[in-house]
Write a protein that holds these residues in place. Sequence first.
Motif, mmCIF file in Angstrom:
data_model
loop_
_atom_site.group_PDB
_atom_site.id
_atom_site.type_symbol
_atom_site.label_atom_id
_atom_site.label_comp_id
_atom_site.label_asym_id
_atom_site.label_seq_id
_atom_site.Cartn_x
_atom_site.Cartn_y
_atom_site.Cartn_z
ATOM 1 N N LYS A 104 0.812 -1.218 0.000
ATOM 2 C CA LYS A 104 0.000 0.000 0.000
ATOM 3 C C LYS A 104 0.844 1.266 0.000
ATOM 4 C CE LYS A 104 -4.044 -1.913 2.411
ATOM 5 N NZ LYS A 104 -4.817 -1.883 3.666
ATOM 6 N N TYR A 132 -9.668 -2.557 -4.137
ATOM 7 C CA TYR A 132 -10.232 -3.358 -3.047
ATOM 8 C C TYR A 132 -9.198 -4.012 -2.130
ATOM 9 C CZ TYR A 132 -14.545 -2.631 -5.636
ATOM 10 O OH TYR A 132 -15.610 -2.046 -6.264
ATOM 11 N N GLU A 135 -6.384 -0.212 -1.589
ATOM 12 C CA GLU A 135 -7.045 1.042 -1.204
ATOM 13 C C GLU A 135 -6.544 2.256 -1.989
ATOM 14 O OE1 GLU A 135 -6.588 1.256 3.035
ATOM 15 O OE2 GLU A 135 -8.005 -0.381 3.391
ATOM 16 N N LEU A 175 -11.574 7.151 -2.240
ATOM 17 C CA LEU A 175 -11.563 5.700 -2.328
ATOM 18 C C LEU A 175 -12.962 5.104 -2.251
ATOM 19 C CD1 LEU A 175 -10.078 2.964 -2.381
ATOM 20 C CD2 LEU A 175 -9.918 3.139 0.118
ATOM 21 N N THR A 176 -13.768 5.573 -1.303
ATOM 22 C CA THR A 176 -15.111 5.015 -1.115
ATOM 23 C C THR A 176 -15.950 5.150 -2.381
ATOM 24 O OG1 THR A 176 -15.069 5.506 1.243
ATOM 25 C CG2 THR A 176 -17.217 5.114 0.256
ATOM 26 N N ASN A 179 -14.707 2.608 -4.910
ATOM 27 C CA ASN A 179 -15.084 1.294 -4.402
ATOM 28 C C ASN A 179 -16.545 0.997 -4.708
ATOM 29 O OD1 ASN A 179 -16.207 -0.635 -2.467
ATOM 30 N ND2 ASN A 179 -14.237 -0.566 -1.435
#
Length: 215
Positions: A104, A132, A135, A175-176, A179
Amino acid sequence: MQPAYQLIYDKLFEHYGPQSWWPAETPFEMMIGSILVQNTNWRNVDKALIKLGPYFEPEIIDHFPIEDLAQLIRSSGFYNIKAKRIKAFMEWFRQYDYDTKRIKAINNTELRKALINIHGIGKETADVMLVYAFEKPIFVVDAYARRIFYRLGYNMPTSYDGFRKLVEKELPEELTLYNEFHALLVEHAKQFCRSKPICKECPLLDICDQRLELK
């Protein structure tokens, strides 16, 4: 004026709610699942993941005989090919001691390039791993996204990265959002925007040109 791609996302999120993706217990399971799902449906992947269950540790999968691995993932289709791809991925993953936290820390561009250079990991598979497992905010371009955007009336670039960058240029780097966006597009393609679309009561109907795929 609200950005067009953001409007698509908002309408889908309002209709379906959070999808809580990716369907996996760990980042490692997620990454293996993203390889297994190539050219098949999730039901077949789920069967393979159940078979893999007793061995689902990176060190075990890495050292598992490839012939035995292929048999365990047989339900996912193209199992000999996918076993080789999993082994190639494990060789790369081993360099980081199977530690997703270390990975990451790598910047998005460098990590994406490294993933795509792994045998059998294409851009779409790399991007779902980036979102996923690692991130990283990135838009995943798949057949469902192409179908939905075309029917809505968007003439998106034919190239994978051209499509991806055009969407990312407009959306915030959250990110959300990325996602959920991929998961929402998949869900919408399954429920309404099927190969034979069900346009009645579709949450995107009021912004859709209802174009069918080009022959």
